[in-house]
Write an enzyme that holds these catalytic residues in place. Structure first.
Site, PDB file in Angstrom:
ATOM      1  CG  ASP A   4      -0.280  -0.448   2.510  1.00  0.00           C
ATOM      2  OD1 ASP A   4       0.957  -0.416   2.567  1.00  0.00           O
ATOM      3  OD2 ASP A   4      -0.985  -0.811   3.459  1.00  0.00           O
ATOM      4  CG  ASN A  45      -8.191  -1.221  12.553  1.00  0.00           C
ATOM      5  OD1 ASN A  45      -7.297  -1.904  12.076  1.00  0.00           O
ATOM      6  ND2 ASN A  45      -8.754  -0.227  11.903  1.00  0.00           N
ATOM      7  CG  HIS A  70      -5.554  -2.093   9.233  1.00  0.00           C
ATOM      8  ND1 HIS A  70      -5.555  -0.721   9.324  1.00  0.00           N
ATOM      9  CD2 HIS A  70      -4.262  -2.464   9.450  1.00  0.00           C
ATOM     10  CE1 HIS A  70      -4.324  -0.290   9.555  1.00  0.00           C
ATOM     11  NE2 HIS A  70      -3.528  -1.334   9.649  1.00  0.00           N
ATOM     12  CD  GLU A  91      -8.403   1.017   8.111  1.00  0.00           C
ATOM     13  OE1 GLU A  91      -8.309   0.124   8.982  1.00  0.00           O
ATOM     14  OE2 GLU A  91      -7.731   2.060   8.166  1.00  0.00           O
TER      15      GLU A  91
HETATM   16  C1  F6R Z   1       1.660  -1.268   6.193  1.00  0.00           C
HETATM   17  C2  F6R Z   1       0.324  -1.832   6.321  1.00  0.00           C
HETATM   18  C3  F6R Z   1      -0.385  -1.878   7.633  1.00  0.00           C
HETATM   19  C4  F6R Z   1       0.501  -2.279   8.803  1.00  0.00           C
HETATM   20  C5  F6R Z   1      -0.288  -2.300  10.110  1.00  0.00           C
HETATM   21  C6  F6R Z   1       0.626  -2.521  11.305  1.00  0.00           C
HETATM   22  O1  F6R Z   1       2.122  -1.329   4.846  1.00  0.00           O
HETATM   23  O2  F6R Z   1      -0.226  -2.239   5.351  1.00  0.00           O
HETATM   24  O3  F6R Z   1      -1.471  -2.763   7.526  1.00  0.00           O
HETATM   25  O4  F6R Z   1       1.064  -3.543   8.565  1.00  0.00           O
HETATM   26  O5  F6R Z   1      -0.957  -1.086  10.286  1.00  0.00           O
HETATM   27  O6  F6R Z   1       1.481  -1.417  11.423  1.00  0.00           O
HETATM   28  P1  F6R Z   1       2.677  -1.390  12.483  1.00  0.00           P
HETATM   29  O7  F6R Z   1       3.631  -2.469  12.077  1.00  0.00           O
HETATM   30  O8  F6R Z   1       3.275  -0.024  12.341  1.00  0.00           O
HETATM   31  O9  F6R Z   1       2.089  -1.636  13.812  1.00  0.00           O
END
Ligand code: F6R
Length: 241
Positions: free
Chosen positions: A68, A137, A139, A144
């Site tokens: 992403d 959450n 995701h 989401e």
């Molecule tokens: C990042 C992504 C997000 C993260 C998730 C966890 O490219 O797609 O889904 O993997 O938000 O983020 P961290 O590792 O910062 O807790």
């Protein structure tokens, strides 16, 4: 099948994650690797850089697809996922820059960029190993929690929880872009041969509990869609669960 491994701490998790990626790379040097940003994979990237420096692994034939990117955002912005990937990984390994794919936060037309990105994944023959982080959450990418999920790469709105969680990388919450380009759950589940989900830190405890114990596959908890995939490895440093 989901295979869950509990590791002692973040260092062990990062080492194990890097070893899983390295093993796939040694088997198939032209591996197509799906990659996340965020805090979780930083230790894995450090270990992979080290293994590349000492000659154990070679990225010269490897192709990567990032999950992403914020939209709109300039590649040069400190907070872009483009910058994150070069600052934390690509600048330190022997990857061919032409083999790096990241959704383009500067594309004039977001929908066309999503279509183009999905076609590039198809053209590469899908993803051999997709590495994921877990959102607090639930995701995955920027898919989401909601009433439904969008199958393929698309423009997504960030949830309030995600804007709050990601504000730590910006000067203020107001600066966090509210939209992003993200692979869809279908791009991840249907087009990846293997999935590696990294779960690290206390902030993920609730999301991980729901993932483990709710016994429901639901768009309200996007990570649970991973139960539909045949080859998922989860590494977690949350012990007490
Ligand atoms: C990042 C992504 C997000 C993260 C998730 C966890 O490219 O797609 O889904 O993997 O938000 O983020 P961290 O590792 O910062 O807790």
């Amino acid at each position: 099948m989901i295979n869950i491994n509990y590791l002692k701490n973040y260092e062990e998790l990062s080492l194990q994650a890097a070893d899983i990626v390295a093993a796939e790379l040694i088997k198939k040097p032209d591996l197509v690797l799906g990659l996340p940003t965020g805090s979780t994979p930083v230790g894995m990237y450090k270990n992979l850089i080290e293994q590349n420096k000492n000659g154990r692994i070679d990225f010269s034939k490897t192709h990567t697809f990032n999950l992403d990117e914020y939209y709109p955002i300039k590649r040069a912005d400190k907070q872009s996922y483009y910058r994150f990937m070069f600052d934390n990984f690509f600048d330190f390994i022997n990857i061919n820059p032409q083999n790096i794919n990241i959704p383009d936060g500067e594309a004039p037309n977001a929908d066309s960029e999503c279509l183009h990105y999905e076609q590039k994944i198809n053209h590469a023959g899908g993803i051999d190993l997709m590495v994921l982080g877990l959102g607090a959450n639930g995701h995955i990418g920027f898919n989401e929690p909601g009433e439904f999920l969008v199958p393929f790469t698309h423009v997504a709105s960030l949830s309030e929880d995600t804007v709050k969680a990601n504000a730590r990388f910006f000067n203020s919450e107001a600066e966090v872009p509210k939209t992003a380009l993200t692979m869809g759950i279908g791009s991840i589940i249907a087009k990846s041969r293997k999935i590696l989900l990294l779960v690290s830190g206390e902030a993920k405890t609730q999301a991980f509990k729901h993932f483990l114990y709710d016994n429901k596959v639901s768009a309200k908890n996007p990570a649970t869609l991973l139960y539909l995939h045949g080859d998922v490895t989860v590494l977690s440093d949350i012990q007490d669960i």
